[in-house]
Design a protein around this motif. Structure first.
Motif, short mmCIF file in Angstrom:
data_model
loop_
_atom_site.label_atom_id
_atom_site.label_comp_id
_atom_site.label_asym_id
_atom_site.label_seq_id
_atom_site.Cartn_x
_atom_site.Cartn_y
_atom_site.Cartn_z
N TRP A 33 13.01 39.32 6.76
CA TRP A 33 14.25 38.80 6.18
C TRP A 33 14.98 39.87 5.37
O TRP A 33 16.18 40.04 5.49
N ILE A 34 14.22 40.62 4.56
CA ILE A 34 14.82 41.71 3.76
C ILE A 34 15.40 42.78 4.68
O ILE A 34 16.50 43.28 4.44
N VAL A 38 19.22 44.14 4.77
CA VAL A 38 19.57 45.56 4.66
C VAL A 38 20.51 45.95 5.80
O VAL A 38 21.51 46.65 5.58
N VAL A 39 20.21 45.51 7.00
CA VAL A 39 21.07 45.80 8.15
C VAL A 39 22.46 45.21 7.92
O VAL A 39 23.48 45.87 8.18
N GLN A 40 22.53 43.99 7.41
CA GLN A 40 23.82 43.37 7.14
C GLN A 40 24.61 44.16 6.09
O GLN A 40 25.81 44.36 6.24
N VAL A 41 23.93 44.61 5.06
CA VAL A 41 24.59 45.41 4.02
C VAL A 41 25.09 46.73 4.60
O VAL A 41 26.20 47.17 4.28
N LEU A 42 24.29 47.37 5.44
CA LEU A 42 24.73 48.63 6.06
C LEU A 42 25.96 48.42 6.93
O LEU A 42 26.89 49.24 6.91
N PHE A 43 25.98 47.33 7.69
CA PHE A 43 27.18 47.03 8.48
C PHE A 43 28.39 46.87 7.57
O PHE A 43 29.48 47.36 7.88
N PHE A 44 28.20 46.22 6.45
CA PHE A 44 29.29 46.03 5.49
C PHE A 44 29.72 47.36 4.87
O PHE A 44 30.91 47.67 4.81
N LEU A 45 28.76 48.15 4.41
CA LEU A 45 29.06 49.42 3.73
C LEU A 45 29.75 50.42 4.65
O LEU A 45 30.57 51.22 4.19
N PHE A 88 18.96 32.26 3.51
CA PHE A 88 18.08 32.31 2.34
C PHE A 88 17.29 31.02 2.17
O PHE A 88 16.08 31.04 1.95
N TRP A 89 17.97 29.87 2.24
CA TRP A 89 17.29 28.58 1.99
C TRP A 89 16.26 28.29 3.06
O TRP A 89 15.22 27.68 2.77
N HIS A 90 16.51 28.74 4.26
CA HIS A 90 15.57 28.53 5.36
C HIS A 90 14.25 29.25 5.07
O HIS A 90 13.17 28.66 5.14
N ILE A 91 14.33 30.51 4.72
CA ILE A 91 13.09 31.26 4.44
C ILE A 91 12.45 30.79 3.14
O ILE A 91 11.23 30.70 3.04
#
Length: 182
Positions: A33-34, A38-45, A88-91
């Motif tokens: 999940w982390i 991180v991948v999502q943040v990199l796509f954003f950055l 988040f709530w799922h995990i």
């Protein structure tokens, strides 16, 4: 029979120091999940025009497709889907249930039994999901795009196995008091 610790944080630390598969399963799920976050943040950055494409790529290659031809292209997803969470709530709730009932499970059964239950019922749940989507016509319109992800089948297997094995086990619920898990 039940065990109650005055300090939940100490109990949590003690669980993760034990040589057991329970903390390993939790750490794998949380680690994946982390990594996704991180991948999502990199796509954003890196100012990618569509940040949701990270979720799409991850679910395409690691979530369990309902479509049999897609499964044939990605057979590893029968295992990877049960460690994959996006929300988040799922995990959070899957890992809380796994932790609580996994601890009770391990009081009576072995770490090996926990791992076998987690994996075999996770795979069986995935196969049942695929069968349901391919047998019932109501799903035909969404079959090509449907995927399963999360440890819910595996976690519920631990909950049900524990509840069947020790139905009179008492747990303390906030605001309610002691109740039997049955």
């Amino acid at each position: 029979m039940s065990y109650y610790s005055a300090n939940p944080l100490d109990e949590f630390k003690r669980t993760f120091r034990q040589r057991s598969v329970l903390p390993v399963l939790i750490l794998i799920n949380v680690g994946v999940w982390i990594l996704i976050k991180v991948v999502q943040v990199l796509f954003f950055l890196y100012n990618h025009p569509d940040v949701s494409i990270a979720d799409e790529l991850i679910t395409t290659y690691f979530a369990l497709p309902a479509s049999v031809p897609s499964l044939a292209d990605r057979p590893w997803t029968i295992v990877t889907y049960m460690f994959l969470h996006i929300e988040f709530w799922h995990i959070l709730f899957n890992m809380l249930w796994l932790y609580w009932f996994g601890k009770i499970f391990l009081e009576f059964l072995s770490s090996k039994d926990l791992l076998i239950t987690y994996l075999t019922v996770g795979i069986a749940g995935g196969l049942l999901y695929i069968c349901a989507f391919n047998i019932f016509p109501v799903f035909s319109a969404i079959l090509p795009v449907s995927v399963a992800l999360g440890a819910s089948a595996s976690v519920m297997a631990i909950v049900v196995a524990t509840s069947i094995y020790v139905p009179n086990y008492s747990i303390q619920l906030l605001f309610i008091g002691r109740v039997k898990i049955i």
